[in-house]
Enzyme design. Sequence first.
Site, PDB file in Angstrom:
ATOM      1  N   HIS A 111      -8.134  43.656  29.961  1.00 29.73           N
ATOM      2  CA  HIS A 111      -9.152  42.758  30.529  1.00 29.73           C
ATOM      3  C   HIS A 111      -8.852  42.507  31.997  1.00 29.73           C
ATOM      4  O   HIS A 111      -7.705  42.362  32.408  1.00 29.73           O
ATOM      5  CB  HIS A 111      -9.314  41.467  29.720  1.00 29.73           C
ATOM      6  CG  HIS A 111      -8.247  40.429  29.871  1.00 29.73           C
ATOM      7  ND1 HIS A 111      -8.238  39.508  30.890  1.00 29.73           N
ATOM      8  CD2 HIS A 111      -7.165  40.141  29.102  1.00 29.73           C
ATOM      9  CE1 HIS A 111      -7.195  38.690  30.742  1.00 29.73           C
ATOM     10  NE2 HIS A 111      -6.528  39.051  29.674  1.00 29.73           N
ATOM     11  N   ASP A 139       7.218  48.407  35.262  1.00 31.67           N
ATOM     12  CA  ASP A 139       7.550  49.834  35.384  1.00 31.67           C
ATOM     13  C   ASP A 139       7.704  50.460  33.998  1.00 31.67           C
ATOM     14  O   ASP A 139       7.084  51.492  33.693  1.00 31.67           O
ATOM     15  CB  ASP A 139       8.843  49.965  36.197  1.00 31.67           C
ATOM     16  CG  ASP A 139       9.130  51.406  36.596  1.00 31.67           C
ATOM     17  OD1 ASP A 139       8.229  52.257  36.504  1.00 31.67           O
ATOM     18  OD2 ASP A 139      10.278  51.670  37.011  1.00 31.67           O
ATOM     19  N   ASP A 172       5.091  53.251  32.391  1.00 34.30           N
ATOM     20  CA  ASP A 172       5.571  54.574  31.964  1.00 34.30           C
ATOM     21  C   ASP A 172       5.319  54.783  30.471  1.00 34.30           C
ATOM     22  O   ASP A 172       4.987  55.897  30.038  1.00 34.30           O
ATOM     23  CB  ASP A 172       7.064  54.734  32.286  1.00 34.30           C
ATOM     24  CG  ASP A 172       7.326  54.790  33.792  1.00 34.30           C
ATOM     25  OD1 ASP A 172       6.389  55.096  34.553  1.00 34.30           O
ATOM     26  OD2 ASP A 172       8.476  54.511  34.206  1.00 34.30           O
ATOM     27  N   ASP A 203       5.985  60.132  35.408  1.00 30.22           N
ATOM     28  CA  ASP A 203       6.566  58.829  35.700  1.00 30.22           C
ATOM     29  C   ASP A 203       5.532  58.089  36.563  1.00 30.22           C
ATOM     30  O   ASP A 203       5.135  58.577  37.619  1.00 30.22           O
ATOM     31  CB  ASP A 203       7.875  59.067  36.471  1.00 30.22           C
ATOM     32  CG  ASP A 203       8.591  57.788  36.852  1.00 30.22           C
ATOM     33  OD1 ASP A 203       7.990  56.694  36.763  1.00 30.22           O
ATOM     34  OD2 ASP A 203       9.755  57.889  37.259  1.00 30.22           O
ATOM     35  N   ILE A 204       5.068  56.951  36.100  1.00 30.72           N
ATOM     36  CA  ILE A 204       4.084  56.188  36.865  1.00 30.72           C
ATOM     37  C   ILE A 204       4.812  55.422  37.970  1.00 30.72           C
ATOM     38  O   ILE A 204       5.748  54.661  37.680  1.00 30.72           O
ATOM     39  CB  ILE A 204       3.315  55.208  35.935  1.00 30.72           C
ATOM     40  CG1 ILE A 204       2.599  55.961  34.816  1.00 30.72           C
ATOM     41  CG2 ILE A 204       2.342  54.350  36.734  1.00 30.72           C
ATOM     42  CD1 ILE A 204       1.559  56.973  35.255  1.00 30.72           C
ATOM     43  N   HIS A 259      -1.786  31.231  32.611  1.00 30.60           N
ATOM     44  CA  HIS A 259      -3.039  30.485  32.824  1.00 30.60           C
ATOM     45  C   HIS A 259      -2.913  29.402  33.890  1.00 30.60           C
ATOM     46  O   HIS A 259      -3.624  28.389  33.828  1.00 30.60           O
ATOM     47  CB  HIS A 259      -3.558  29.904  31.503  1.00 30.60           C
ATOM     48  CG  HIS A 259      -4.185  30.953  30.625  1.00 30.60           C
ATOM     49  ND1 HIS A 259      -4.806  30.678  29.431  1.00 30.60           N
ATOM     50  CD2 HIS A 259      -4.301  32.301  30.801  1.00 30.60           C
ATOM     51  CE1 HIS A 259      -5.259  31.809  28.896  1.00 30.60           C
ATOM     52  NE2 HIS A 259      -4.964  32.804  29.700  1.00 30.60           N
ATOM     53  N   GLU A 309     -12.702  38.332  28.701  1.00 27.12           N
ATOM     54  CA  GLU A 309     -11.746  38.199  27.589  1.00 27.12           C
ATOM     55  C   GLU A 309     -11.344  36.751  27.416  1.00 27.12           C
ATOM     56  O   GLU A 309     -11.195  36.252  26.301  1.00 27.12           O
ATOM     57  CB  GLU A 309     -10.495  39.058  27.848  1.00 27.12           C
ATOM     58  CG  GLU A 309      -9.501  39.088  26.673  1.00 27.12           C
ATOM     59  CD  GLU A 309      -8.457  37.989  26.683  1.00 27.12           C
ATOM     60  OE1 GLU A 309      -7.726  37.854  25.692  1.00 27.12           O
ATOM     61  OE2 GLU A 309      -8.357  37.236  27.687  1.00 27.12           O
ATOM     62  N   ASP A 352      -2.496  43.723  27.650  1.00 24.32           N
ATOM     63  CA  ASP A 352      -2.789  42.380  28.147  1.00 24.32           C
ATOM     64  C   ASP A 352      -1.450  41.680  28.362  1.00 24.32           C
ATOM     65  O   ASP A 352      -0.783  41.315  27.383  1.00 24.32           O
ATOM     66  CB  ASP A 352      -3.654  41.645  27.104  1.00 24.32           C
ATOM     67  CG  ASP A 352      -4.091  40.260  27.557  1.00 24.32           C
ATOM     68  OD1 ASP A 352      -3.725  39.840  28.672  1.00 24.32           O
ATOM     69  OD2 ASP A 352      -4.805  39.602  26.777  1.00 24.32           O
TER      70      ASP A 352
HETATM   71  N1  DTR Z   1      -5.005  36.387  24.902  1.00 25.04           N
HETATM   72  C1  DTR Z   1      -4.156  36.556  26.048  1.00 25.04           C
HETATM   73  C2  DTR Z   1      -2.736  36.148  25.931  1.00 25.04           C
HETATM   74  C3  DTR Z   1      -2.069  36.489  24.658  1.00 25.04           C
HETATM   75  C4  DTR Z   1      -1.503  35.611  23.821  1.00 25.04           C
HETATM   76  N2  DTR Z   1      -0.950  36.266  22.761  1.00 25.04           N
HETATM   77  C5  DTR Z   1      -1.176  37.579  22.880  1.00 25.04           C
HETATM   78  C6  DTR Z   1      -0.828  38.641  22.102  1.00 25.04           C
HETATM   79  C7  DTR Z   1      -1.179  39.913  22.469  1.00 25.04           C
HETATM   80  C8  DTR Z   1      -1.875  40.113  23.660  1.00 25.04           C
HETATM   81  C9  DTR Z   1      -2.240  39.044  24.465  1.00 25.04           C
HETATM   82  C10 DTR Z   1      -1.891  37.769  24.075  1.00 25.04           C
HETATM   83  C11 DTR Z   1      -4.833  35.930  27.247  1.00 25.04           C
HETATM   84  O1  DTR Z   1      -4.686  34.733  27.540  1.00 25.04           O
HETATM   85  O2  DTR Z   1      -5.538  36.670  27.900  1.00 25.04           O
HETATM   86 ZN    ZN Z   2      -5.318  34.684  29.436  1.00 25.71          ZN
HETATM   87 ZN    ZN Z   3      -4.880  38.129  28.867  1.00 31.58          ZN
HETATM   88 CA    CA Z   4       7.772  54.415  36.610  1.00 29.31          CA
END
Ligand code: DTR
Ligand code: ZN
Ligand code: ZN
Ligand code: CA
Length: 312
Positions: A120, A297, A301, A38-39, A282, A166, A195
């Site tokens: 990223h 969480d 996990d 369990d993290i 953003h 990224e 991400d």
């Molecule tokens: N590219 C990501 C945000 C993002 C948008 N749609 C997806 C789908 C799957 C993973 C990430 C994303 C960013 O702005 O870093």
């Molecule tokens: Zn982003």
């Molecule tokens: Zn992102």
């Molecule tokens: Ca956990």
Amino acid sequence: MALHPLRMRLAAASLLTVGVLVAATPVGATPGVAAAPDIPVASVKAHLTQFQSIAAANGGNRAHGRPGYKASLDYVKGKLDAAGFTTSIRQFTSGGRTGYNLIADWPGGDTTQVVMAGAHLDSVTAGPGINDNGSGSAAILETALAVSRAQFKPTKHLRFAWWGAEELGMVGSRNYVNSLSLTDRSRIDGYLNFDMVGSPNPGYFVYDDDPALEKVFKDYYTGLGVPTEIETEGDGRSDHAPFKNAGIPVGGLFSGADYLKTTAQAQKWGGTAGKAFDACYHSSCDTAANISTTALDRNSDAIAYAIWALAE
Ligand code: DTR
Ligand code: ZN
Ligand code: ZN
Ligand code: CA
């Protein structure tokens, strides 16, 4: 202190079989397969607090080519080095500024069968990037530290990665994949991408690119009793894309960016219908307050579950 039932069984078993190596198997577990830990979400959040402080001390962001990025990288590297990982910083250039990927290998396992997880580490310049993508960065960092705490000895080789740039178009991850020989690419059994995994109005999305990798995450969520959906918010919009384009199986988790949660989604997941999964996407308000602890969480996990299941 009460003895844990498993420890009691272990103690009893070793008393009865002096000199014979035995391991008690918890009810419901497969013999010989270690259970994923369990993290601790508090530890994941402590990393987010550090990323927030790093941004605050460096002009409010952790973006490519800015001091807050390198400070974030040094923080993650320090934790991994202390935990026994073999780390390397890979430099590249984008937009006239130096970028860095951090690669961390867990010593041992079959290096012709690599299970890899990445996130990223850069933010946009607008803010500290705590959900995008301190969340994925912290979740895989704490999973890596759990690998070390457990002294996990999987059959396959484990590798973790923190990508630079990224936000400039998956520059760091593409640079890494391009740097690999065809042989080294073929040695990566799967790449898992994280991400945005702590969105404040979360959805539970699983990448559907590879059926076997998708199944591991779906199994975890089925066990929790939490429904998932296929990730569709911009397919290929993160660091798994260069891996997929190179023919490597990819998977991952996502809790939503600027798409709006529907009424049906709010009914099954809670939260607010008609509102973005991450209204601070953003923006300068993507701070440590912009996190669902529950989503962070569960996803942390789930990451540990997948790493343990896939690497063993
Ligand atoms: N590219 C990501 C945000 C993002 C948008 N749609 C997806 C789908 C799957 C993973 C990430 C994303 C960013 O702005 O870093
Ligand atoms: Zn982003
Ligand atoms: Zn992102
Ligand atoms: Ca956990």
